[in-house]
Scaffold this active site. Structure first.
Site, short mmCIF file in Angstrom:
data_model
loop_
_atom_site.label_atom_id
_atom_site.label_comp_id
_atom_site.label_asym_id
_atom_site.label_seq_id
_atom_site.Cartn_x
_atom_site.Cartn_y
_atom_site.Cartn_z
CE LYS A 195 -55.00 42.08 42.39
NZ LYS A 195 -55.44 40.68 42.23
CE LYS A 248 -52.27 42.35 39.40
NZ LYS A 248 -53.12 41.25 39.73
C1 PBG Z 1 -56.77 37.99 40.65
C2 PBG Z 1 -55.76 38.58 39.74
C3 PBG Z 1 -55.95 39.64 38.86
C4 PBG Z 1 -54.76 39.83 38.19
C5 PBG Z 1 -53.86 38.90 38.67
N1 PBG Z 1 -54.49 38.15 39.65
C6 PBG Z 1 -57.18 40.39 38.53
C7 PBG Z 1 -57.86 41.23 39.51
O1 PBG Z 1 -57.49 41.38 40.66
O2 PBG Z 1 -58.88 41.76 39.10
C8 PBG Z 1 -54.53 40.87 37.14
C9 PBG Z 1 -53.40 40.63 36.20
C10 PBG Z 1 -53.40 41.50 35.01
O3 PBG Z 1 -54.20 42.44 34.84
O4 PBG Z 1 -52.55 41.23 34.16
N2 PBG Z 1 -56.72 36.58 40.65
#
Ligand code: PBG
Length: 324
Positions: A195, A248
């Protein structure tokens, strides 16, 4: 020689020939619909930066569940928005919180959905970080306990898959150990293994009201200037017991999806995140691109890069289009 020796265009002659030689397909089975579940009753709140996406209270979920099911969607990922936030995200462990309640409602009305839950405390903390905070530091090890408890709560409520998105080191092992101790050996872990710290999460933070109140997420999410670290994160999560590895965001990270897919024997998921969705929707609304065609092209490209499954806010729209 009077003619080209190779004529690749022969394989593009007409649709049946093109279909014959195509390498990847996109099917509703591959798509996972993220749902934002909010506290309270009778609430269906639009999200300004994500046209067509809503926050639903549990009582209003059946409508979208039916629409998704009829479109052919079989998997959901739940995010919870609690009534109260605090420093330690304690509402994440409330058995009557939106996520456990939503799992119950889904099991009662559409029992055959694969139910996945996001496991992370940022939506539940006042500071909006994915870990517990001490001073200006995000504390790794103290966060593991609450993440594992949260995953257990979701499994007890009936989740099939828990999906930790926090990027703390060691959380997959902590979750696997606690689940197994409580006999949830069959609950899958879909790890947000790779991520990146991405500006493409902007609209999501509007949706969840979960932006960090100080600093940024760069001390735990990955730096987008590299890719070798992705393989390390993927390897560690596999060793710790992950069943599926997620990359991601997706479209700007197709190289990463391809590398992770080549380096691991686990299934790979990709998250087409909020900013990717909103950019396509915005350009489409302006008449600058054809929304449906760009949607299908980008989802297919993510599959071609090596992802078996895709989390996408387009899930229902794409599934309907694929079926028609
Ligand atoms: C954190 C989380 C995020 C997303 C999914 N899980 C946000 C982040 O890390 O700031 C982002 C998903 C998206 O942008 O569609 N719980």
């Amino acid at each position: 020689m009077s003619h080209p020796v190779e004529r690749p265009r022969r394989l593009r002659t007409n649709a049946p020939i093109r279909n014959l030689v195509r390498e990847v397909d996109l099917h509703p089975d591959n798509l996972i619909l993220p749902l934002f579940v909010t506290w309270g009753k009778n609430r269906k709140e639009p999200i300004a930066s994500m046209p067509g996406v809503f926050r639903h209270s549990v009582d209003l979920l059946p409508e979208i569940l039916r629409e998704a099911w009829e479109a052919g969607i079989r998997s959901l990922l739940l995010f919870g928005i609690p009534e109260k936030k605090d420093e330690s995200g304690s509402e994440a462990l409330n058995p009557d919180g939106p996520v456990p309640q939503a799992i119950g409602a889904i099991r009662a009305s559409f029992p055959d959905f694969v139910v996945m839950t996001d496991v992370c405390i940022d939506e539940y903390t006042t500071h909006g970080h994915c870990g517990l905070v001490k001073g200006d530091r995000i504390e790794n090890d103290p966060t593991l306990e609450i993440l594992a408890q949260m995953a257990l709560l979701h499994a007890q409520a009936g989740a099939d898959v828990v999906a930790p998105s926090d990027m703390m080191d060691g959380r997959v092992a902590a979750i696997r150990t606690l689940l197994d101790t409580h006999a949830f050996t069959d609950t899958l872990i879909l790890s947000y293994a790779v991520k990146y710290a991405s500006a493409l999460y902007g609209p999501f933070r509007d949706a969840m009201m979960s932006g960090p109140q100080f600093g940024d997420r760069c001390s735990y999410q990955m730096d987008f200037r590299g890719s070798r670290e992705a393989l390390r994160e993927a390897r560690l999560d596999r060793e710790e017991g992950a069943d599926i590895l997620m990359v991601k965001p997706a479209i700007a990270y197709l190289d990463i999806i391809a590398k992770v897919a080549a380096s691991s024997d686990l299934p790979v998921a990709a998250y087409q995140v909020s900013g990717e969705y909103s950019m396509i929707m915005a350009a489409g609304a302006n008449g600058w691109i054809d929304t449906d065609r760009v949607m299908i092209e980008s989802l297919t490209a993510i599959r071609r890069a090596g992802a078996q499954m895709i989390l996408t806010y387009f899930a229902i729209r794409a599934a309907k289009l694929l079926r028609s």
